[in-house]
Write a protein that holds these residues in place. Structure first.
Motif, PDB file in Angstrom:
ATOM      1  N   GLU A  56       0.851  -1.087  -0.071  1.00  0.00           N
ATOM      2  CA  GLU A  56       0.048   0.007  -0.022  1.00  0.00           C
ATOM      3  C   GLU A  56       0.921   1.081  -0.114  1.00  0.00           C
ATOM      4  O   GLU A  56       1.983   1.298   0.327  1.00  0.00           O
ATOM      5  CB  GLU A  56      -0.862  -0.006   1.360  1.00  0.00           C
ATOM      6  CG  GLU A  56      -2.054  -1.078   1.338  1.00  0.00           C
ATOM      7  CD  GLU A  56      -2.883  -0.860   2.339  1.00  0.00           C
ATOM      8  OE1 GLU A  56      -2.637  -0.237   3.333  1.00  0.00           O
ATOM      9  OE2 GLU A  56      -4.050  -1.710   2.296  1.00  0.00           O
ATOM     10  N   TYR A  57       0.285   2.364  -0.563  1.00  0.00           N
ATOM     11  CA  TYR A  57       0.948   3.704  -0.455  1.00  0.00           C
ATOM     12  C   TYR A  57       0.039   4.905  -0.256  1.00  0.00           C
ATOM     13  O   TYR A  57      -1.103   4.676  -1.149  1.00  0.00           O
ATOM     14  CB  TYR A  57       1.720   3.821  -1.793  1.00  0.00           C
ATOM     15  CG  TYR A  57       2.563   5.009  -1.899  1.00  0.00           C
ATOM     16  CD1 TYR A  57       3.670   5.244  -0.903  1.00  0.00           C
ATOM     17  CD2 TYR A  57       2.012   6.124  -2.434  1.00  0.00           C
ATOM     18  CE1 TYR A  57       4.547   6.552  -1.000  1.00  0.00           C
ATOM     19  CE2 TYR A  57       2.897   7.413  -2.587  1.00  0.00           C
ATOM     20  CZ  TYR A  57       3.939   7.517  -1.691  1.00  0.00           C
ATOM     21  OH  TYR A  57       4.626   8.852  -1.739  1.00  0.00           O
ATOM     22  N   GLN A  58       0.389   5.694   0.526  1.00  0.00           N
ATOM     23  CA  GLN A  58      -0.606   6.742   0.818  1.00  0.00           C
ATOM     24  C   GLN A  58      -0.202   8.098  -0.025  1.00  0.00           C
ATOM     25  O   GLN A  58       0.994   8.443   0.002  1.00  0.00           O
ATOM     26  CB  GLN A  58      -0.789   7.313   2.469  1.00  0.00           C
ATOM     27  CG  GLN A  58      -1.373   8.462   2.548  1.00  0.00           C
ATOM     28  CD  GLN A  58      -2.751   8.327   2.460  1.00  0.00           C
ATOM     29  OE1 GLN A  58      -3.228   7.352   3.365  1.00  0.00           O
ATOM     30  NE2 GLN A  58      -3.382   9.010   1.755  1.00  0.00           N
ATOM     31  N   ILE A  90      -5.347   5.982  -0.516  1.00  0.00           N
ATOM     32  CA  ILE A  90      -4.478   4.966  -0.184  1.00  0.00           C
ATOM     33  C   ILE A  90      -4.518   3.947  -1.530  1.00  0.00           C
ATOM     34  O   ILE A  90      -5.416   3.221  -1.727  1.00  0.00           O
ATOM     35  CB  ILE A  90      -4.752   4.090   0.832  1.00  0.00           C
ATOM     36  CG1 ILE A  90      -4.609   5.177   1.969  1.00  0.00           C
ATOM     37  CG2 ILE A  90      -3.951   2.756   1.106  1.00  0.00           C
ATOM     38  CD1 ILE A  90      -4.924   4.233   3.558  1.00  0.00           C
ATOM     39  N   ASN A 149       7.084   3.274   3.494  1.00  0.00           N
ATOM     40  CA  ASN A 149       5.663   3.591   3.072  1.00  0.00           C
ATOM     41  C   ASN A 149       5.640   3.518   1.518  1.00  0.00           C
ATOM     42  O   ASN A 149       6.067   4.409   0.862  1.00  0.00           O
ATOM     43  CB  ASN A 149       4.937   4.830   3.424  1.00  0.00           C
ATOM     44  CG  ASN A 149       3.638   5.057   2.965  1.00  0.00           C
ATOM     45  OD1 ASN A 149       3.225   4.392   2.542  1.00  0.00           O
ATOM     46  ND2 ASN A 149       3.553   6.491   2.627  1.00  0.00           N
TER      47      ASN A 149
END
Length: 758
Positions: free
Chosen positions: A542-544, A576, A623
């Motif tokens: 996942e990446y914000q 996200i 992240n």
């Protein structure tokens, strides 16, 4: 012909200026012609409405010249271009040393700038008689008639007169036509109003058939006629202008055969002279856009896209003024004032709010004033264009009607005051018939605005009404409760500075009576920024996304997200990204307020690297493809690699932000990248992680005064930082652009007062 103007006798001489007096040359800008009073500037409208009220069949066309008023005056204010009689008062004349009272033509001298400011401002002449300098001069069979021409010629030797003339040999020829017949026929052939031609003849050669230009008796030019003084340029020789005109009648001053044929030259009969001259006027002026007396005198409009300010039919600066009155009298005597007539009236850019006074009016006869007065009459009071009953009536005001006196007369004899009516008309009234309003205080101020919500950077105008309207002192001040949101000037113009609400208060200076209105400033979204433009994720990662709406004070900061291919990567409503399976897709980030304001993030999803092949210690934070929380003791390549495990399947290296390979003891900094390659011959890049160190703006792994300076220059818009450097400068970690608060936090870190938390 002798004509009285402002009490002075003048001999009116017109000449054609075809090739001289070209000032600073400038091609014609695109002009705009719009019909209807409502399409004129506000300062024109009340005069035209008054004329329309008395003459319902009259129409008005606004000629927007797109020329600056001061530029026009500058190009007309050239020595010798505009003349007045030498006998006139000095206010009419150019008084510059070496040019004062220099006779450009016999008895004629250069005019003053004030004369031009007065004669060129159309608003000075929007009354029943002087309006005819703006009459459209095309032939109209519905309004032109032989009977009407006779009425214009009434009082001259042309009236009801059979035409006779002398040939070059001295023979007398009598025609079976009258002058009115020839003029009417000339109007048809030239497409020029025959009424205009009749008035022009009357103006040019006067009332008598013995005028030298049309007598046929001038020695050396027998049997030649020039009814319009065409080619009669000024000359110091005896009868120089008339002789030059007769030379033109003889051979067109060496014109080509085609030109002479077109204008029926030689003008050796009165019919050829009247018709050929009419064709000349039509083709040389009226048919190229100079289709009013005003435009023929002042060359400010040209449909041939030529140079301006040179093709001027006459030098007498008052010619349009005097000719218009002659035309008016012809129409009035002919009972023709109620015919359909159109008037083309020029409009200039940046014209003065109030038109210039006539030089005939002595400024020492007045003192400035700003007093409310009312008409002390039983019925009506006439408002005139000047301070005597000899000036034209502009309009009238009714009993007790209120006006503002702007100049109080102190003349000897009759006293006249200059006033502005409530509709904007400026004129003169007899002082005995007005009375000052008693001192009335402001009791109430009403404020309104078309829309109480204005856009950021928008200028809007407050509408102010003061009650009672008779209050003498109506000066107010404007106050904003918060100038960081709304600013207001002394004219009630409000300017949206930033989003929010503020209260504008209007206060009477005289007694403090005030009123307020609440205004909201709405700040539209103008842009959107994201913290990454492309990203590589492993399946399941996942990446914000961090997205910033611009400007910072935008009212609607809601951001929406969408994935083009959801089976490769998805994105939720808070940004996200979740990698689903290998492949490439795009994530769209856009403003809820305006979907056209958007950014695209390219996502590359690769196979998940097993944890036993790649893992990170808890000392750093990962992240997506961003590595942060690297403390100072772990910022060498060697120490950072101790926190990253890769199996023998892969190779690992670290490069700085410009792609140069870093060695073990080198510092990693913001923008440096950790690169993971397959341990094969192909050495394929399978993962890349970007390093973020808060406070390290320049990317060298240190936090010092250089970072402070770079961030300061960015905030002051002297230097643009890339996105990762901006993010490193956001010590608050609030996802916004760096501010002076972040500068302070870096400074405190450098001074050892408070360390930046990674």
């Amino acid at each position: 012909m002798i004509k009285k103007i402002f009490g002075y006798s003048i001999c009116i001489i017109f000449v054609i200026l075809l090739t001289i007096y070209v000032s600073s040359k400038k091609n014609v800008k695109a002009t705009t012609m719009v019909d209807g009073i409502e399409n004129f500037p506000e300062s024109y409208q009340p005069y035209l409405e008054e004329l329309k009220k008395n003459h319902p069949n009259w129409t008005f066309t606004a000629l927007y010249t797109n020329l600056d008023w001061n530029y026009v005056i500058q190009n007309e204010n050239i020595f010798g271009k505009n003349l007045v009689p030498k006998s006139y008062h000095d206010r009419w004349k150019n008084t510059n040393p070496g040019e004062y009272n220099v006779e450009v033509d016999s008895g004629w001298v250069d005019c003053s700038k004030q004369s031009l400011l007065y004669t060129m401002d159309p608003r000075n002449f929007l009354n029943e008689s002087r309006i005819f300098q703006f009459e459209e001069l095309s032939f109209n069979s519905n309004s032109n008639s032989v009977d009407g021409i006779e009425k214009i010629l009434y009082g001259t030797e042309f009236y009801n007169q059979i035409v006779s003339y002398l040939t070059a040999s001295g023979s007398n020829i009598t025609m079976n036509k009258k002058y009115s017949d020839l003029i009417y026929s000339a109007g048809i052939q030239s497409k020029v109003s025959s009424y205009h031609l009749a008035s022009r003849i009357k103006q040019e050669v006067g009332a008598f058939l013995s005028h030298s230009s049309i007598s046929g008796k001038v020695a050396g030019y027998e049997g030649l006629y020039n009814f319009y003084n065409i080619g009669a340029t000024s000359s110091s020789e005896h009868m120089g202008a008339i002789i030059n005109g007769l030379k033109y009648a003889r051979d067109g001053n060496g014109a080509s055969e085609a030109t002479k044929t077109k204008y029926l030259i030689p003008w050796n009969t009165k019919e050829r002279a009247i018709t050929g001259g009419g064709i000349f006027i039509g083709s040389s002026y009226i048919n190229i856009g100079q289709n009013t007396i005003y435009l023929q005198k002042f060359h400010v409009h040209d449909t041939n896209n030529g140079e301006l300010f040179w093709h001027q039919y006459m030098t007498n600066v008052l010619a349009p003024y005097s000719e218009s009155n002659i035309i008016y009298k012809g129409y009035a005597n002919s009972n023709l004032l109620d015919l359909n007539m159109n008037f083309i009236i020029p409009v200039y850019d940046n014209m003065p709010e109030i038109q210039e006074e006539s030089p005939a009016i002595n400024p020492s006869d007045y003192e400035e004033d700003n007093t409310k007065v009312y008409a002390k009459v039983e019925t009506t009071l006439n408002v005139r264009s000047g301070p005597s009953t000899s000036y034209e009536k502009i309009t009238s005001v009714s009993k007790n009607e209120i006006m503002t006196r702007i100049a109080k007369g102190k003349q000897s004899g009759e006293l006249w005051d200059r006033v502005i009516l409530e509709n904007g008309i400026v004129g003169y009234v007899f002082q005995n018939y007005i009375e000052e309003l008693p001192e009335i205080e402001v009791e109430e101020i009403k404020i309104s605005i078309d829309n109480p919500v204005i856009q950021k950077n928008q200028i809007s105008k407050l509408n102010i009404e003061i009650y009672p309207k008779e209050a003498k002192e109506q000066t107010v001040e404007y106050i904003s409760s918060n100038e960081k949101i709304i600013k207001v000037d002394n004219n009630g113009n409000i300017y949206g500075v930033s989003s929010g609400k503020a209260t504008i208060t209007v206060r009477a200076i005289s007694n403090g009576v005030k009123s307020s209105i609440d205004i909201e400033v709405y700040s539209k979204v103008t842009g959107i920024e994201v913290n990454v433009k492309n990203i590589t994720l492993q399946e399941g990662e996942e990446y914000q996304i961090l997205a910033n709406i611009e400007p910072d004070d935008a009212n609607n900061k809601t951001v929406q997200y969408a994935s083009e291919t959801t089976n490769i990567a998805t994105v939720n409503d808070i940004g996200i990204i979740t990698a689903v399976q290998t492949g490439n897709t795009n994530i769209q980030v856009f403003s809820e307020e305006d979907e056209d304001i958007n950014q695209t993030i390219q996502v590359n999803v690769i196979e998940k690297i097993a944890e036993e092949d790649l893992s990170f210690s808890d000392n750093i934070r990962v992240n997506g493809n961003e590595i942060s929380r690297i403390e100072e003791e772990n910022r060498t390549v060697e120490k950072l690699l101790e926190n990253i495990f890769v199996s023998e399947k892969y190779q690992i290296q670290i490069v700085n932000k410009v792609g140069n390979l870093l060695q073990n003891q080198d510092l990693v900094g913001t923008g440096s990248k950790v690169q993971i390659y397959t341990n094969t011959d192909s050495q394929t890049l399978v993962a890349e992680y970007e390093i973020l160190i808060y406070g390290d703006v320049d990317g060298n792994g240190k936090i010092n005064s250089v970072d402070l300076l770079k961030l300061q220059r960015h905030i002051l818009e002297l230097e643009e930082l890339d996105f990762v450097s901006q993010k490193a400068g956001n010590i608050n970690k609030n996802g916004k652009k760096p501010t002076s608060v972040d500068l302070l936090l870096i400074q405190r870190h450098i001074l050892g007062l408070k360390q930046i938390v990674q």
